[in-house]
Motif scaffolding. Structure first.
Motif, short mmCIF file in Angstrom:
data_model
loop_
_atom_site.label_atom_id
_atom_site.label_comp_id
_atom_site.label_asym_id
_atom_site.label_seq_id
_atom_site.Cartn_x
_atom_site.Cartn_y
_atom_site.Cartn_z
N ALA A 1 -9.21 2.79 14.13
CA ALA A 1 -9.51 3.86 13.15
C ALA A 1 -8.29 4.09 12.25
CB ALA A 1 -9.89 5.14 13.88
N TYR A 2 -7.08 4.12 12.85
CA TYR A 2 -5.87 4.30 12.04
C TYR A 2 -5.66 3.13 11.08
CZ TYR A 2 -4.35 8.25 14.92
OH TYR A 2 -4.25 9.47 15.56
N ALA A 3 -5.92 1.92 11.56
CA ALA A 3 -5.76 0.74 10.70
C ALA A 3 -6.72 0.80 9.52
CB ALA A 3 -5.98 -0.53 11.51
N LYS A 4 -7.97 1.21 9.77
CA LYS A 4 -8.95 1.34 8.68
C LYS A 4 -8.51 2.42 7.70
CE LYS A 4 -13.82 2.01 7.65
NZ LYS A 4 -13.50 2.07 6.29
N ALA A 5 -8.02 3.53 8.21
CA ALA A 5 -7.57 4.62 7.34
C ALA A 5 -6.38 4.15 6.49
CB ALA A 5 -7.18 5.83 8.16
N GLU A 6 -5.45 3.43 7.07
CA GLU A 6 -4.30 2.92 6.32
C GLU A 6 -4.75 1.93 5.24
OE1 GLU A 6 -1.41 1.31 9.00
OE2 GLU A 6 -0.97 3.27 9.90
N GLN A 7 -5.73 1.09 5.57
CA GLN A 7 -6.24 0.14 4.57
C GLN A 7 -6.92 0.89 3.43
OE1 GLN A 7 -5.69 -3.17 4.46
NE2 GLN A 7 -6.67 -3.08 2.46
N ASP A 8 -7.67 1.94 3.74
CA ASP A 8 -8.31 2.75 2.71
C ASP A 8 -7.27 3.39 1.80
OD1 ASP A 8 -10.78 2.09 3.71
OD2 ASP A 8 -11.08 3.99 4.78
N VAL A 9 -6.19 3.87 2.38
CA VAL A 9 -5.11 4.48 1.58
C VAL A 9 -4.49 3.43 0.66
CG1 VAL A 9 -2.78 5.46 1.72
CG2 VAL A 9 -4.60 6.33 3.19
N ARG A 10 -4.24 2.23 1.20
CA ARG A 10 -3.67 1.16 0.36
C ARG A 10 -4.62 0.80 -0.78
NH1 ARG A 10 -1.55 -0.67 5.31
NH2 ARG A 10 -3.34 -2.03 5.71
N ASP A 11 -5.92 0.68 -0.46
CA ASP A 11 -6.90 0.36 -1.50
C ASP A 11 -6.94 1.44 -2.58
OD1 ASP A 11 -7.54 -1.93 -0.12
OD2 ASP A 11 -9.40 -1.12 0.76
N THR A 12 -6.87 2.68 -2.16
CA THR A 12 -6.87 3.80 -3.12
C THR A 12 -5.63 3.76 -4.00
OG1 THR A 12 -8.15 5.15 -1.59
CG2 THR A 12 -6.98 6.31 -3.34
N MET A 13 -4.49 3.45 -3.40
CA MET A 13 -3.25 3.37 -4.18
C MET A 13 -3.30 2.24 -5.19
SD MET A 13 -0.45 4.28 -1.23
CE MET A 13 0.95 4.13 -2.29
N VAL A 14 -3.90 1.10 -4.81
CA VAL A 14 -4.04 -0.03 -5.73
C VAL A 14 -4.93 0.36 -6.90
CG1 VAL A 14 -5.03 -2.35 -5.97
CG2 VAL A 14 -3.55 -1.82 -4.03
N VAL A 15 -6.05 0.99 -6.61
CA VAL A 15 -6.97 1.43 -7.67
C VAL A 15 -6.28 2.43 -8.58
CG1 VAL A 15 -9.09 2.71 -8.13
CG2 VAL A 15 -9.07 0.92 -6.38
N SER A 16 -5.53 3.36 -8.00
CA SER A 16 -4.82 4.36 -8.80
C SER A 16 -3.78 3.72 -9.70
CB SER A 16 -4.16 5.38 -7.87
OG SER A 16 -3.39 6.30 -8.62
N ALA A 17 -3.03 2.77 -9.16
CA ALA A 17 -2.01 2.08 -9.95
C ALA A 17 -2.65 1.27 -11.07
CB ALA A 17 -1.17 1.18 -9.05
N THR A 18 -3.76 0.62 -10.79
CA THR A 18 -4.47 -0.15 -11.82
C THR A 18 -4.97 0.76 -12.93
OG1 THR A 18 -5.16 -1.74 -10.14
CG2 THR A 18 -6.36 -1.77 -12.21
N ALA A 19 -5.54 1.90 -12.57
CA ALA A 19 -6.02 2.84 -13.57
C ALA A 19 -4.88 3.37 -14.43
CB ALA A 19 -6.75 4.01 -12.90
#
Length: 105
Positions: free
Chosen positions: A18-36
């Motif tokens: 669950a922690y690994a999935k949450a960390e991956q979600d955070v990384r994905d969100t940060m990538v999307v935010s940086a791209t935007a």
């Protein structure tokens, strides 16, 4: 305590997943935010200075026209008030001399 052997290992593994999935979600969100953010920066940089200048000049022209219209309204109002005050003063002066203005002729 659980009676199943290895239950604590299974629970810890699920928690880690669950922690690994949450960390991956955070990384994905940060990538999307940086791209935007990058796209917004590129969009701002791509606007040429002439377009910015033209937009600013249009805004200044609109503001100047609005100011001129407001000034015209204020001057017209003050002129009407002046004419009314002068008419009242003139009628008072004529009244003091026993004269009146004939209206409706």
């Amino acid at each position: 305590m659980s009676k199943v052997v290895g239950a604590n290992v299974l629970r810890t593994a699920k928690l880690e997943d669950a922690y690994a999935k949450a960390e991956q979600d955070v990384r994905d969100t940060m990538v999307v935010s940086a791209t935007a953010q990058w796209h917004e920066d590129q969009n701002a940089k791509s606007m040429s200075k002439s377009l910015i200048r033209k937009r600013d000049q249009e805004a200044i022209a609109k503001e100047r026209q609005a100011g001129a219209n407001e000034l015209l309204v204020r001057r017209s109002q003050r002129l009407a008030e002046l004419y009314e005050a002068e008419r009242e003063q003139w009628e008072k002066e004529l009244s003091d001399q026993g004269l009146v203005i004939a209206r409706g002729r």
